[in-house]
Design a protein around this motif. Sequence first.
Motif, mmCIF file in Angstrom:
data_model
loop_
_atom_site.group_PDB
_atom_site.id
_atom_site.type_symbol
_atom_site.label_atom_id
_atom_site.label_comp_id
_atom_site.label_asym_id
_atom_site.label_seq_id
_atom_site.Cartn_x
_atom_site.Cartn_y
_atom_site.Cartn_z
ATOM 1 N N PHE A 52 0.843 -1.197 0.000
ATOM 2 C CA PHE A 52 0.000 0.000 0.000
ATOM 3 C C PHE A 52 0.880 1.249 0.000
ATOM 4 O O PHE A 52 0.598 2.216 -0.719
ATOM 5 N N GLY A 53 1.947 1.231 0.798
ATOM 6 C CA GLY A 53 2.858 2.366 0.842
ATOM 7 C C GLY A 53 3.540 2.606 -0.497
ATOM 8 O O GLY A 53 3.730 3.764 -0.912
ATOM 9 N N VAL A 54 3.903 1.519 -1.173
ATOM 10 C CA VAL A 54 4.499 1.650 -2.503
ATOM 11 C C VAL A 54 3.496 2.297 -3.464
ATOM 12 O O VAL A 54 3.855 3.157 -4.284
ATOM 13 N N GLY A 55 2.216 1.892 -3.344
ATOM 14 C CA GLY A 55 1.181 2.494 -4.170
ATOM 15 C C GLY A 55 1.032 3.982 -3.906
ATOM 16 O O GLY A 55 0.885 4.783 -4.845
ATOM 17 N N VAL A 56 1.087 4.370 -2.623
ATOM 18 C CA VAL A 56 1.015 5.790 -2.270
ATOM 19 C C VAL A 56 2.197 6.538 -2.882
ATOM 20 O O VAL A 56 2.047 7.639 -3.427
ATOM 21 N N TRP A 57 3.389 5.920 -2.823
ATOM 22 C CA TRP A 57 4.602 6.549 -3.359
ATOM 23 C C TRP A 57 4.484 6.743 -4.876
ATOM 24 O O TRP A 57 4.832 7.798 -5.407
ATOM 25 N N LEU A 58 3.962 5.702 -5.570
ATOM 26 C CA LEU A 58 3.884 5.758 -7.031
ATOM 27 C C LEU A 58 2.806 6.728 -7.514
ATOM 28 O O LEU A 58 3.019 7.484 -8.461
ATOM 29 N N PHE A 59 1.628 6.686 -6.879
ATOM 30 C CA PHE A 59 0.502 7.489 -7.361
ATOM 31 C C PHE A 59 0.396 8.859 -6.675
ATOM 32 O O PHE A 59 -0.197 9.779 -7.233
ATOM 33 N N GLY A 60 0.947 8.968 -5.464
ATOM 34 C CA GLY A 60 0.847 10.236 -4.742
ATOM 35 C C GLY A 60 2.115 11.057 -4.762
ATOM 36 O O GLY A 60 2.086 12.268 -4.555
ATOM 37 N N GLY A 61 3.255 10.387 -4.972
ATOM 38 C CA GLY A 61 4.520 11.094 -4.988
ATOM 39 C C GLY A 61 5.419 10.680 -3.832
ATOM 40 O O GLY A 61 4.968 10.063 -2.852
ATOM 41 N N PRO A 62 6.719 11.015 -3.896
ATOM 42 C CA PRO A 62 7.681 10.614 -2.862
ATOM 43 C C PRO A 62 7.371 11.164 -1.476
ATOM 44 O O PRO A 62 7.544 10.466 -0.476
ATOM 45 N N THR A 63 6.906 12.432 -1.409
ATOM 46 C CA THR A 63 6.647 13.021 -0.094
ATOM 47 C C THR A 63 5.513 12.316 0.652
ATOM 48 O O THR A 63 5.696 11.903 1.809
ATOM 49 N N PRO A 64 4.333 12.140 0.045
ATOM 50 C CA PRO A 64 3.281 11.372 0.728
ATOM 51 C C PRO A 64 3.708 9.947 1.035
ATOM 52 O O PRO A 64 3.346 9.392 2.087
ATOM 53 N N GLN A 74 -0.085 15.594 7.993
ATOM 54 C CA GLN A 74 -1.405 16.142 8.330
ATOM 55 C C GLN A 74 -2.467 15.688 7.328
ATOM 56 O O GLN A 74 -3.614 16.123 7.388
ATOM 57 N N ASN A 75 -2.075 14.804 6.401
ATOM 58 C CA ASN A 75 -3.029 14.262 5.443
ATOM 59 C C ASN A 75 -3.879 13.200 6.145
ATOM 60 O O ASN A 75 -3.359 12.176 6.585
ATOM 61 N N VAL A 76 -5.182 13.442 6.272
ATOM 62 C CA VAL A 76 -6.063 12.567 7.040
ATOM 63 C C VAL A 76 -6.078 11.146 6.471
ATOM 64 O O VAL A 76 -6.114 10.168 7.222
ATOM 65 N N TYR A 77 -6.036 11.028 5.151
ATOM 66 C CA TYR A 77 -6.047 9.698 4.526
ATOM 67 C C TYR A 77 -4.807 8.913 4.929
ATOM 68 O O TYR A 77 -4.886 7.722 5.256
ATOM 69 N N LEU A 78 -3.646 9.553 4.901
ATOM 70 C CA LEU A 78 -2.403 8.883 5.278
ATOM 71 C C LEU A 78 -2.388 8.549 6.768
ATOM 72 O O LEU A 78 -1.911 7.485 7.172
ATOM 73 N N VAL A 79 -2.910 9.461 7.586
ATOM 74 C CA VAL A 79 -2.981 9.198 9.026
ATOM 75 C C VAL A 79 -3.856 7.980 9.291
ATOM 76 O O VAL A 79 -3.484 7.069 10.053
ATOM 77 N N PHE A 80 -5.021 7.932 8.635
ATOM 78 C CA PHE A 80 -5.956 6.823 8.843
ATOM 79 C C PHE A 80 -5.371 5.501 8.363
ATOM 80 O O PHE A 80 -5.410 4.491 9.079
ATOM 81 N N THR A 81 -4.830 5.467 7.150
ATOM 82 C CA THR A 81 -4.332 4.207 6.604
ATOM 83 C C THR A 81 -3.099 3.706 7.349
ATOM 84 O O THR A 81 -2.974 2.499 7.600
ATOM 85 N N ALA A 82 -2.191 4.604 7.711
ATOM 86 C CA ALA A 82 -1.004 4.177 8.467
ATOM 87 C C ALA A 82 -1.412 3.601 9.815
ATOM 88 O O ALA A 82 -0.869 2.585 10.273
ATOM 89 N N THR A 83 -2.387 4.225 10.468
ATOM 90 C CA THR A 83 -2.886 3.730 11.751
ATOM 91 C C THR A 83 -3.583 2.385 11.586
ATOM 92 O O THR A 83 -3.336 1.439 12.350
ATOM 93 N N ALA A 84 -4.453 2.276 10.574
ATOM 94 C CA ALA A 84 -5.205 1.040 10.358
ATOM 95 C C ALA A 84 -4.288 -0.126 10.033
ATOM 96 O O ALA A 84 -4.412 -1.217 10.614
ATOM 97 N N PHE A 85 -3.337 0.071 9.126
ATOM 98 C CA PHE A 85 -2.447 -1.029 8.734
ATOM 99 C C PHE A 85 -1.484 -1.415 9.853
ATOM 100 O O PHE A 85 -1.007 -2.554 9.906
ATOM 101 N N SER A 86 -1.186 -0.475 10.755
ATOM 102 C CA SER A 86 -0.328 -0.828 11.895
ATOM 103 C C SER A 86 -1.075 -1.728 12.879
ATOM 104 O O SER A 86 -0.465 -2.518 13.604
ATOM 105 N N LEU A 87 -2.417 -1.606 12.920
ATOM 106 C CA LEU A 87 -3.226 -2.425 13.825
ATOM 107 C C LEU A 87 -3.566 -3.787 13.222
ATOM 108 O O LEU A 87 -3.657 -4.785 13.935
ATOM 109 N N LEU A 88 -3.756 -3.834 11.901
ATOM 110 C CA LEU A 88 -4.056 -5.111 11.251
ATOM 111 C C LEU A 88 -2.855 -6.048 11.401
ATOM 112 O O LEU A 88 -1.713 -5.657 11.187
#
Length: 402
Positions: free
Chosen positions: A52-64, A221-235
């Motif tokens: 998922f993180g690789v997907g964020v990097w490819l489609f959102g850019g290196p910073t996200p 401060q990106n809510v989507y990144l905050v939510f997904t990083a939190t969710a995947f850390s719990l799964l």
Amino acid sequence: MDVSAAVWWLTILGIVALLLFDFFFHVRKSHVPTLREATVWSALYVGIALLFGVGVWLFGGPTPGAEYFAGYVTEKALSVDNLFVFLVILSSFKVPRAEQQKALLFGIVFSLIARTGFILVGAALINMFAWVFYLFGLILLLTAGNLLKPEGEESHSPDNLMVRVARRLLRTSDTYDGDRLFTVQDGKRVMTPMLLVMIAIGGTDILFALDSIPAIFGLTQNVYLVFTATAFSLLGLRQLYFLIDGLLDRLIYLTYGLAVILGFIGVKLILHALHENNVPFINDGEPVKVVEISTGLSLSVIIGVLVVTVVASLSSPKGRAKSTVSAVRRHVQEYLDVEHDPKVREEIFAKLLAEEAQLKKLPVRYRREIRDEDKLTALLRRAHEEREEHEEHEEQDEHDRA
């Protein structure tokens, strides 16, 4: 990074699907996960998070992408630290090994719901008040300071406010009925202690969220990144619990590593707050020219601190000694008071014999640090006596059958 409503819904549905799969294919039927099962599924969930993180990097850019990975690694490290408290709760309530999975999965679901609420509140506050960054930074610095205070396993009490209220309002049975929440006792339908365990885990996790949410908002401060990083850390946290169960007590420096990370993020937040400052009594409400910490540096510091912490912990003789003592104490209590399945008791006693041999080989300086050594020795003696009685009964039964 802008995220469409369709992507949001697909992400949420994917996370819900993973949780449902976890319940119906692993947790619904009580069992003790094997090392292979825990390893495979832990690796799978980590792999999903990394992809998922690789997907964020490819489609959102290196910073996200870097922000997501920094948030995920930090939240994962904090969730591992939370496992220490879960271990105390499950031990204190004497939950049988095979029944622990449902309580852990409930804790994960409750945590995800609670943290989602905290994320939404945190995002709203940040959008309305720039000074919230000062508050988040202060919370993290205070948390880092508290982590540096010496504490023992006994400092994590499972009897929190929610559990005390639940004990008064809810009538529960004295014993478990598998992993069921309700059972029949004296002709009446009552709740089992499993419900209190779930309340204890859920209530404790609310306190964890007060630390982890400010930490990840310090990285993005990106809510989507905050939510997904939190969710995947719990799964996958449930599988990880069974995978590193024996290593938890070895990570004696993890708390110090987390203190450094939270302190670092706290400083990063305060610097960002100064850069965005509009508080009247600070620089007359004008932004302060300060150096801001980049996402790349944050990710490097977080990973570097964790690597040093874990390597130092696993190579520490003190860590090995503490792990042995904790394992002996936990397994002797499970053998005497928790487990009733003959097969599981056999496995526990075999582990106990090996750990007891290691305990006797500990250097004197480490044996002196054993808390309640006389009590532990008495428990070991009792376990051996029970084992001898069990063997005598088996021999007598074989003799009677002959």
